[in-house]
Design a protein around this motif. Structure first.
Motif, PDB file in Angstrom:
ATOM      1  N   VAL A   1     -39.617 -63.910  84.897  1.00  9.51           N
ATOM      2  CA  VAL A   1     -38.538 -63.389  85.627  1.00  9.51           C
ATOM      3  C   VAL A   1     -37.727 -64.375  86.343  1.00  9.51           C
ATOM      4  CG1 VAL A   1     -40.435 -61.603  86.538  1.00  9.51           C
ATOM      5  CG2 VAL A   1     -40.378 -63.809  87.573  1.00  9.51           C
ATOM      6  N   GLU A   2     -37.747 -65.509  86.078  1.00  7.11           N
ATOM      7  CA  GLU A   2     -36.643 -66.592  86.088  1.00  7.11           C
ATOM      8  C   GLU A   2     -36.397 -67.119  85.047  1.00  7.11           C
ATOM      9  OE1 GLU A   2     -39.118 -69.224  88.340  1.00  7.11           O
ATOM     10  OE2 GLU A   2     -39.904 -67.666  89.960  1.00  7.11           O
ATOM     11  N   PRO A   3     -35.052 -67.782  84.904  1.00  7.07           N
ATOM     12  CA  PRO A   3     -34.796 -68.298  83.446  1.00  7.07           C
ATOM     13  C   PRO A   3     -35.541 -69.610  83.073  1.00  7.07           C
ATOM     14  CG  PRO A   3     -32.840 -68.041  85.217  1.00  7.07           C
ATOM     15  CD  PRO A   3     -34.027 -67.901  85.913  1.00  7.07           C
ATOM     16  N   PRO A   4     -36.171 -69.278  82.101  1.00  7.94           N
ATOM     17  CA  PRO A   4     -36.933 -70.687  81.606  1.00  7.94           C
ATOM     18  C   PRO A   4     -36.131 -71.624  80.698  1.00  7.94           C
ATOM     19  CG  PRO A   4     -37.199 -68.829  80.041  1.00  7.94           C
ATOM     20  CD  PRO A   4     -36.379 -68.394  80.787  1.00  7.94           C
ATOM     21  N   PRO A   5     -36.956 -72.675  80.631  1.00  7.27           N
ATOM     22  CA  PRO A   5     -36.045 -73.868  79.715  1.00  7.27           C
ATOM     23  C   PRO A   5     -36.430 -73.138  78.236  1.00  7.27           C
ATOM     24  CG  PRO A   5     -38.284 -74.573  80.517  1.00  7.27           C
ATOM     25  CD  PRO A   5     -37.981 -73.353  81.297  1.00  7.27           C
ATOM     26  N   GLY A   6     -35.356 -73.460  77.517  1.00  4.85           N
ATOM     27  CA  GLY A   6     -35.742 -73.133  75.985  1.00  4.85           C
ATOM     28  C   GLY A   6     -34.829 -71.736  75.940  1.00  4.85           C
ATOM     29  N   CYS A   7     -35.312 -71.195  74.842  1.00  2.46           N
ATOM     30  CA  CYS A   7     -34.552 -69.808  74.367  1.00  2.46           C
ATOM     31  C   CYS A   7     -35.219 -68.570  74.931  1.00  2.46           C
ATOM     32  CB  CYS A   7     -34.811 -69.528  72.850  1.00  2.46           C
ATOM     33  SG  CYS A   7     -34.021 -68.155  72.185  1.00  2.46           S
ATOM     34  N   SER A   8     -34.262 -67.920  75.526  1.00  4.59           N
ATOM     35  CA  SER A   8     -34.522 -66.395  76.146  1.00  4.59           C
ATOM     36  C   SER A   8     -33.376 -65.530  76.129  1.00  4.59           C
ATOM     37  CB  SER A   8     -35.173 -66.590  77.705  1.00  4.59           C
ATOM     38  OG  SER A   8     -33.921 -66.986  78.545  1.00  4.59           O
ATOM     39  N   THR A   9     -33.753 -64.349  76.288  1.00  3.12           N
ATOM     40  CA  THR A   9     -32.614 -63.356  76.230  1.00  3.12           C
ATOM     41  C   THR A   9     -32.804 -62.506  77.489  1.00  3.12           C
ATOM     42  OG1 THR A   9     -31.500 -61.633  74.832  1.00  3.12           O
ATOM     43  CG2 THR A   9     -33.920 -61.708  74.714  1.00  3.12           C
ATOM     44  N   LYS A  10     -31.593 -62.266  78.279  1.00  2.00           N
ATOM     45  CA  LYS A  10     -31.767 -61.603  79.458  1.00  2.00           C
ATOM     46  C   LYS A  10     -31.468 -60.022  79.030  1.00  2.00           C
ATOM     47  CE  LYS A  10     -29.264 -61.662  83.901  1.00  2.00           C
ATOM     48  NZ  LYS A  10     -28.222 -62.042  84.676  1.00  2.00           N
ATOM     49  N   GLY A  11     -32.370 -59.251  79.747  1.00  2.00           N
ATOM     50  CA  GLY A  11     -32.207 -57.853  79.734  1.00  2.00           C
ATOM     51  C   GLY A  11     -33.198 -56.863  80.456  1.00  2.00           C
ATOM     52  N   ASN A  12     -33.341 -55.742  80.272  1.00  2.00           N
ATOM     53  CA  ASN A  12     -34.499 -54.720  80.916  1.00  2.00           C
ATOM     54  C   ASN A  12     -34.198 -53.557  80.190  1.00  2.00           C
ATOM     55  OD1 ASN A  12     -35.663 -53.204  82.774  1.00  2.00           O
ATOM     56  ND2 ASN A  12     -35.395 -54.495  84.449  1.00  2.00           N
ATOM     57  N   TYR A  13     -35.376 -53.350  79.274  1.00  2.00           N
ATOM     58  CA  TYR A  13     -35.196 -52.052  78.353  1.00  2.00           C
ATOM     59  C   TYR A  13     -35.859 -50.930  79.236  1.00  2.00           C
ATOM     60  CZ  TYR A  13     -35.668 -55.800  74.502  1.00  2.00           C
ATOM     61  OH  TYR A  13     -35.280 -56.585  73.838  1.00  2.00           O
ATOM     62  N   GLU A  14     -36.355 -50.987  80.295  1.00  4.68           N
ATOM     63  CA  GLU A  14     -36.609 -49.709  81.071  1.00  4.68           C
ATOM     64  C   GLU A  14     -35.459 -49.561  82.168  1.00  4.68           C
ATOM     65  OE1 GLU A  14     -38.519 -48.251  79.331  1.00  4.68           O
ATOM     66  OE2 GLU A  14     -40.334 -47.866  80.501  1.00  4.68           O
ATOM     67  N   HIS A  15     -34.609 -50.347  82.334  1.00  6.00           N
ATOM     68  CA  HIS A  15     -33.405 -50.404  83.291  1.00  6.00           C
ATOM     69  C   HIS A  15     -33.996 -49.973  84.780  1.00  6.00           C
ATOM     70  CE1 HIS A  15     -30.811 -50.355  80.010  1.00  6.00           C
ATOM     71  NE2 HIS A  15     -31.557 -49.438  79.333  1.00  6.00           N
TER      72      HIS A  15
ATOM     73  N   GLY B   1     -35.456 -52.229  88.034  1.00 11.52           N
ATOM     74  CA  GLY B   1     -35.445 -53.441  88.672  1.00 11.52           C
ATOM     75  C   GLY B   1     -34.670 -54.406  88.137  1.00 11.52           C
ATOM     76  N   PRO B   2     -34.524 -55.941  88.664  1.00 13.38           N
ATOM     77  CA  PRO B   2     -33.719 -56.674  88.107  1.00 13.38           C
ATOM     78  C   PRO B   2     -33.905 -56.896  86.402  1.00 13.38           C
ATOM     79  CG  PRO B   2     -34.737 -57.548  90.063  1.00 13.38           C
ATOM     80  CD  PRO B   2     -35.373 -56.293  89.682  1.00 13.38           C
ATOM     81  N   ASP B   3     -32.997 -57.346  85.961  1.00 12.28           N
ATOM     82  CA  ASP B   3     -32.934 -58.056  84.620  1.00 12.28           C
ATOM     83  C   ASP B   3     -34.222 -59.099  84.538  1.00 12.28           C
ATOM     84  OD1 ASP B   3     -31.383 -56.360  83.616  1.00 12.28           O
ATOM     85  OD2 ASP B   3     -29.569 -58.013  83.316  1.00 12.28           O
ATOM     86  N   VAL B   4     -34.806 -59.293  83.289  1.00 14.67           N
ATOM     87  CA  VAL B   4     -35.766 -60.317  83.209  1.00 14.67           C
ATOM     88  C   VAL B   4     -35.307 -60.955  82.069  1.00 14.67           C
ATOM     89  CG1 VAL B   4     -37.610 -58.987  83.908  1.00 14.67           C
ATOM     90  CG2 VAL B   4     -37.207 -58.792  81.631  1.00 14.67           C
ATOM     91  N   TYR B   5     -35.991 -62.102  81.544  1.00 15.01           N
ATOM     92  CA  TYR B   5     -35.695 -63.166  80.565  1.00 15.01           C
ATOM     93  C   TYR B   5     -36.603 -62.961  79.161  1.00 15.01           C
ATOM     94  CZ  TYR B   5     -32.520 -64.649  84.251  1.00 15.01           C
ATOM     95  OH  TYR B   5     -31.493 -64.590  85.060  1.00 15.01           O
ATOM     96  N   TYR B   6     -36.459 -62.147  78.467  1.00 13.40           N
ATOM     97  CA  TYR B   6     -37.220 -61.929  77.397  1.00 13.40           C
ATOM     98  C   TYR B   6     -37.268 -63.150  76.347  1.00 13.40           C
ATOM     99  CZ  TYR B   6     -37.324 -56.961  78.482  1.00 13.40           C
ATOM    100  OH  TYR B   6     -37.334 -55.712  79.022  1.00 13.40           O
ATOM    101  N   THR B   7     -38.577 -63.057  75.653  1.00 16.17           N
ATOM    102  CA  THR B   7     -38.844 -64.190  74.467  1.00 16.17           C
ATOM    103  C   THR B   7     -37.686 -63.893  73.413  1.00 16.17           C
ATOM    104  OG1 THR B   7     -40.483 -62.655  73.217  1.00 16.17           O
ATOM    105  CG2 THR B   7     -41.199 -64.466  75.038  1.00 16.17           C
TER     106      THR B   7
END
Length: 522
Positions: free
Chosen positions: A216-230, A232-238
């Motif tokens: 739910v917060e930007p992690p170190p390393g690779c992530s991709t921002k989005g929200n498949y269910e649209h 609430g706020p965007d999350v940071y997917y693996t």
């Protein structure tokens, strides 16, 4: 409190041993001790002792298990962290313990009720209803600092860990209906659509893949921002999706399909093997197979070959990936031309590796405690998709079969020898349905040749050449042993309670139509 109802258990087991042994033997003929060598007293000891470790891991106030505990079961040796998977394993282990008469119904209900009450108090991701990955089982606090070394924890919402917990809640709904008022709100809030990337295979494939999870917060390393269910706020997917099908991560698909949260066609989206072209030459070996289509989804029905056996590989070559979902879904029954062919051969491949290839004199390779300390993945490298797959020994001896026909992947010489092989009893218990005599013989060898058994049952792993034993118990691994025992000697209790409802309605129909590139007779 453990109440080993030994007389009742022995009577119940005497009615199920012959039937389960005959069914297992029919699924996979094996050599070694006869299936009848698994006596009621042996099952009583295994189930009673294994449950003792689960009970010892559990905080008496919150009812939640720790991730692991020391081999002497001292409360002070409980880990100070737990996960949704550990909690799910504890819940289904309590149901198994009741079915096998290790505890009574009142204790089962009390233990599960207390765990559900604590689950309701845990901080969750509000928009998906999903649980984070690490909590303190004593205080119920979400972990932001790792208790063992003080490092920062970035709260993560794991798809596969939530799937194991959801499976346990589904089992409670069917198997302990008096607790539905506590389990159903938790399950009903869990939306696996949050992980479902419908475009992961491209716009021309009408089914997608599951993400490994999100922050739910930007992690170190690779992530991709989005929200498949649209929602609430965007999350940071693996940055990865789960693309390999024969893995423990297929449990996410099973749960999501059973709950009606993703289309049944998603069952066919993950790869059985990756295609047999040089574009995919990074995988362990060139597969054999052909393309087929199910529900408009193109599927490469690929298979690997190892020591005369042909099978669909797992990602790392271990037993946990291959057989843990089978504890909840009757894969060999619902997939007569797929899993029913693959599971017995996969088990035979693990036995062949341990006994005749690496010549350890033992088998059963799966992620477990490292006897030298910590935790490591173990497997049969040749039986996994990953080129740098899980090795079976401490020295990490690997193979590279190359990718025939591709100049950048020539085959390398096979190992001249293997080192200190590490086996784990939970892998043998998982295999018992498909090789009952071999499994019983292996457990007997482990018990007789090593200091491998303690107050909580079999210790977590054994390095068989040095004789070094990892004398601790893991909630997940003990939970797999309890699940295997409950199904084999408790009338497939967990399978029955998981599959009633959505799994039977939505999952069964897609499983029965697939044919793996695995011969019916090998």
């Amino acid at each position: 409190m453990i109440r080993p109802y030994r007389a009742a258990l022995a009577a119940a087991l005497s009615l199920t041993l012959a039937a389960s042994g005959a069914a297992s033997a029919a699924a996979a003929p094996s050599t070694g001790l006869p299936a009848s060598a698994v006596t009621p007293s042996t099952i009583t000891a295994w189930s009673t002792d294994t449950w003792r470790s689960m009970a010892a891991m559990t905080d008496p106030q919150t009812g939640l298990p720790a991730d692991n505990i020391g081999g002497a079961l001292a409360p002070a040796s409980r880990a100070r962290y737990t996960s949704p998977t550990n909690i799910g394993a504890y819940i289904w282990s309590a149901i198994t313990a009741r079915k096998l008469h290790v505890i009574g119904e009142q204790e089962q209900v009390q233990r599960i009720s207390r765990a559900l009450d604590s689950l309701a108090r845990l901080e969750r991701h509000p928009d998906s209803g999903m649980f984070y990955n690490w909590y303190d089982p004593a205080t119920l606090q979400l972990l932001r600092t790792w208790p063992e070394n003080g490092s920062t924890v970035y709260p993560f919402v794991s798809s596969v860990d939530n799937a194991w917990l959801a499976a346990a809640l589904m089992i409670v709904h069917n198997g302990v209906p008096q607790l539905r008022h506590k389990s159903d709100p938790l399950l009903g809030a869990m939306d696996f659509g949050f992980y479902y990337d419908s475009q992961a295979r491209g716009p021309d494939v009408p089914a997608g893949l599951m993400r490994g999870g999100f922050w739910v917060e930007p992690p170190p390393g690779c992530s991709t921002k989005g929200n498949y269910e649209h929602r609430g706020p965007d999350v940071y997917y693996t940055c990865h999706t789960y693309g390999a099908f024969n893995s423990e991560t297929r449990m996410i698909s099973y749960v999501a399909i059973a709950l009606g949260q993703v289309p049944p066609a998603h069952y066919f989206a993950p790869w059985r093997t990756f295609p047999d072209t040089c574009d995919w030459s990074w995988q362990e070996m060139r597969p054999v197979g052909e393309w087929r289509e199910y529900l408009d989804v193109p599927v490469f029905e690929g298979a690997y070959r190892y020591r005369g056996l042909q099978f669909v590989p797992t990602w790392g070559g271990d037993m946990f990936e291959a057989l843990m979902p089978d504890m909840f879904v009757p894969e060999e029954q619902w997939g007569p031309d797929s899993w029913a062919r693959n599971h017995p051969v996969y088990v035979r491949g693990q036995i062949e590796h341990g006994m005749n290839d690496a010549r350890y004199g033992h088998w059963g390779f799966s992620p477990a405690s490292d006897p030298q300390g910590g935790y490591r993945e173990y497997g049969v490298d040749a039986m996994g998709l990953d080129t740098n797959g899980y090795a079976s020994d401490e020295e990490r001896t690997s193979v590279d079969y190359g990718f025939a026909g591709c100049p950048d992947r020539p085959a390398q010489p096979l190992p001249a020898a293997y080192g200190d092989g590490v086996v784990t009893p939970h892998a043998v218990f998982l295999a018992m349905r498909y090789a009952p005599a071999d499994a019983q013989a292996e457990l007997t060898r482990l018990r007789n040749e090593f200091d491998s058994y303690g107050p909580g049952g079999f210790y977590d792993s054994i390095a068989v050449r040095s004789g070094t034993v990892a004398k601790r118990y893991l909630a997940l691994d003990q939970g797999m042993i309890m699940a295997a025992l409950g199904n084999l000697y408790g009338g497939d209790i967990l399978r029955k309670e998981f599959t009633r409802g959505g799994a039977e309605r939505f999952l069964h129909p897609v499983m029965r139509i697939e044919e793996f590139s695995v011969p019916a007779e090998q």
